[in-house]
Motif scaffolding. Structure first.
Motif, mmCIF file in Angstrom:
data_model
loop_
_atom_site.group_PDB
_atom_site.id
_atom_site.type_symbol
_atom_site.label_atom_id
_atom_site.label_comp_id
_atom_site.label_asym_id
_atom_site.label_seq_id
_atom_site.Cartn_x
_atom_site.Cartn_y
_atom_site.Cartn_z
ATOM 1 N N VAL A 520 0.846 -1.193 0.000
ATOM 2 C CA VAL A 520 0.000 0.000 0.000
ATOM 3 C C VAL A 520 0.883 1.245 0.000
ATOM 4 C CG1 VAL A 520 -1.661 1.333 1.367
ATOM 5 C CG2 VAL A 520 -1.891 -1.149 1.191
ATOM 6 N N LYS A 534 -6.859 1.317 4.128
ATOM 7 C CA LYS A 534 -6.101 0.650 3.059
ATOM 8 C C LYS A 534 -5.284 -0.518 3.614
ATOM 9 C CE LYS A 534 -5.357 4.803 0.195
ATOM 10 N NZ LYS A 534 -4.314 5.677 -0.391
ATOM 11 N N SER A 538 -4.987 -4.862 3.111
ATOM 12 C CA SER A 538 -3.749 -5.387 2.541
ATOM 13 C C SER A 538 -3.328 -6.670 3.247
ATOM 14 C CB SER A 538 -2.644 -4.338 2.656
ATOM 15 O OG SER A 538 -1.391 -4.882 2.331
ATOM 16 N N ALA A 543 2.187 0.342 4.986
ATOM 17 C CA ALA A 543 2.051 1.336 3.927
ATOM 18 C C ALA A 543 3.365 2.076 3.762
ATOM 19 C CB ALA A 543 0.935 2.319 4.252
#
Length: 571
Positions: A520, A534, A538, A543
């Protein structure tokens, strides 16, 4: 009713204030008992293996000490290798990781391995201290006791700090220093909401050691009624020398530790033996030269002699240098023990050496020598740990002499100035950075909504470890040097994905090209709640913060970072 549910059953039926006090007492006394047990067993083992053999012939003592320190070092290496490698070292850096990153949960295995290896290592003659392991073991015991009262793994920070305070108070018989150390070094906030419970825990720790060992201080000194004006002129010299020793210890220990960790030829379980061998060589030189054994173990017998003016300056200087080198060797080569006692020893001997040299030209009283040695103790410890209040109080409480406080304060000012010229990180934080940790002390906003709307850059790791290729050598270095579960991979001018630790290990074992997971991405100004959504979707819960103009990785944030921040907010 199952017996292990009884503590939880009682907690649910008591008034809240009573529960808080009872839990603090429960954790504090448990941690204090563990610390006192560690103290008594370490002293007993060292007394049996070393102190009782001082009167042997030099040849017999050298043979006996070699067998003991090499045998104990081998045992420590094997236990660490097969049960818990993370139990090496002092335990304070690991405890900071448990507090900030694991929310106060300390595994039972790490606790008992630290307890056992600490006794074997220090009792067996390694030039290390018992106070760091005592704090870690006390916190571990309190963390496990919190589990018995129904605390989840994500809500044991309070118990860990209660255990640390009680354990240090019991280890040194220094309740005030225990309070300041927990607040200054571990929590990093003198106004922490845990303050009341930390203070109460220190009382319980002191009560425990008073009941089982006694009220006497660690060092019994002659009464100091006054000192000459020369002491205040020599104290800055002592503090500068002692602070310099602390910096030398820190820099060489970190440098050696890096090289030793990169050594793949020597088995991990054999490495503590190298530190033991170096200590034995240095200890043998000192024993044959001056018939002293302060290089081995805590060295409190020789430190007491220095404080009471019983050491010539040449003897003090020899012991100081030998202890410095032996402690660097033992810590760097993976021994299990702390740095409190060695730094206090080195500083005390530095003060005694300066007093001895100055006494050749300037008449000094016995009280002057004691004050200079005490100033050196506080200065060296303070330079390494960078916790000035703790360094001052710990020496004051260990001696129970109020008259030494002005000298300690003057020495502390000088040593802190020397330490800060050498760098901004203390020994513990430098170790954590060396191990790939970045402790983010989170100060949450007033409400959850405000926190969710902060940008991810607030919590991001600004020093990400990014792989630029997938060569086996590169992957091996990453796995050995950093504890991360996933590494971003940036190749050919773009972010290729994330390499998980398990996939890297499998790829190396099967000698194939590793598979990368989709990573991400986000920008620095995106809100936390957006990026969190997000990451939840995942597979690797990480991220990467990328720069729009180049696509390179400027930071990382993990789901664990968000959970840790939210847990801190809820506290």
């Amino acid at each position: 009713m199952n017996l292990r549910h009884i503590p939880r059953y009682l907690v649910e039926r008591l008034p809240e204030n009573t529960v808080q006090i009872a839990q603090t007492a429960f954790y504090g006394i448990g941690a204090g008992l563990a610390s006192v047990a560690f103290l008594l067993l370490t002293n007993h083992v060292f007394s049996s293996l070393f102190l009782s053999h001082i009167s042997d012939t030099p040849q017999n003592f050298l043979i006996h000490s070699f067998v003991v320190i090499m045998g104990s070092s081998l045992m420590v290496g094997l236990i660490l290798h097969f049960f818990c490698k993370e139990a090496a070292g002092s335990g304070i850096p690991q405890l900071k990781v448990h507090y900030w990153k694991d929310l106060g949960y300390i595994p039972w295995r790490a606790t008992w391995v630290k307890f056992l290896t600490g006794i074997i290592s220090i009792g067996g003659g390694a030039s290390l201290g018992r106070e760091g392991p005592s704090v870690y073991v006390g916190s571990g015991v309190a963390s496990q006791l919190a589990g018995l009262t129904g605390k989840s793994k994500q809500s044991r920070r309070e118990a860990a700090m209660i255990g640390a305070s009680a354990a240090l108070a019991a280890a040194f018989n220094t309740p005030l220093a225990a309070i300041t150390f927990v607040l200054e070094e571990l929590i990093g906030n003198l106004n922490s909401r845990f303050l009341g419970k930390v203070v109460l825990a220190a009382v319980f720790g002191a009560f425990t050691v008073h009941a089982l060992v006694g009220r006497q201080p660690a060092f019994i000194l002659p009464s100091i009624n006054s000192c000459s004006w020369v002491v205040y002129l020599l104290t800055p010299v002592v503090a500068a020398l002692a602070g310099g020793l602390g910096i030398v210890f820190q820099r060489f220990s970190l440098s050696w530790r890096t090289r030793i960790r990169e050594d793949r030829k020597t088995p991990i379980w054999l490495k503590p033996m190298v530190g033991g061998l170096i200590t034995w060589v240095l200890g043998s030189i000192v024993f044959l030269s001056v018939h002293r054994i302060g290089v081995y173990g805590l060295g409190y017998q020789d430190l007491t002699a220095a404080l009471t003016g019983g050491l010539a300056w040449k003897v003090a200087l020899l012991l100081m240098v030998a202890k410095l080198l032996a402690t660097i060797a033992c810590y760097s080569w993976g021994g299990s023990g702390g740095i409190f006692a060695p730094t206090l020893f080195m500083g005390g001997l530095a003060g005694a050496a300066v007093a001895g040299v100055a006494g050749i030209w300037i008449p000094l009283t016995a009280a002057d020598v004691t004050l200079l040695a005490a100033a050196g103790m506080s200065a060296c410890f303070g330079a390494v740990v960078r916790a000035p209040l703790t360094a001052l109080l710990i020496v004051f409480e260990m001696t129970h002499q109020f008259e030494i406080v002005p000298v300690l304060m003057l020495g502390m000012i000088v040593s802190q100035a020397v330490a800060r010229m050498a760098g901004k990180h203390n020994f513990y934080d430098a170790l954590l950075m060396q191990d790939g940790h970045e402790l983010i002390h989170i100060k949450p906003p007033a409400d959850l909504a405000a926190w969710r709307n902060l940008s991810v850059s607030t919590l991001a790791n600004r020093n990400p470890v990014v792989l630029t290729n997938l060569e086996p050598a590169t992957i091996n270095i990453a796995l050995s040097r950093w504890p991360y579960a996933c590494f971003p991979v940036f190749m050919n001018g773009q972010l290729a994905g994330g390499l998980t630790r398990s996939e890297a290990v499998d790829a190396l074992k099967l000698k194939r090209l590793p598979r990368l997971e989709t990573l991400v991405t986000c920008t620095e100004d995106e809100a936390i709640h957006v990026v969190a959504n997000k990451m939840v979707q995942s597979s690797i819960h990480m991220a990467a913060i990328v720069k729009p103009e180049s696509g390179s990785v400027s930071g990382l944030i993990t789901l664990h970072d968000l959970l840790r921040a939210q847990a801190s907010l809820s506290e």
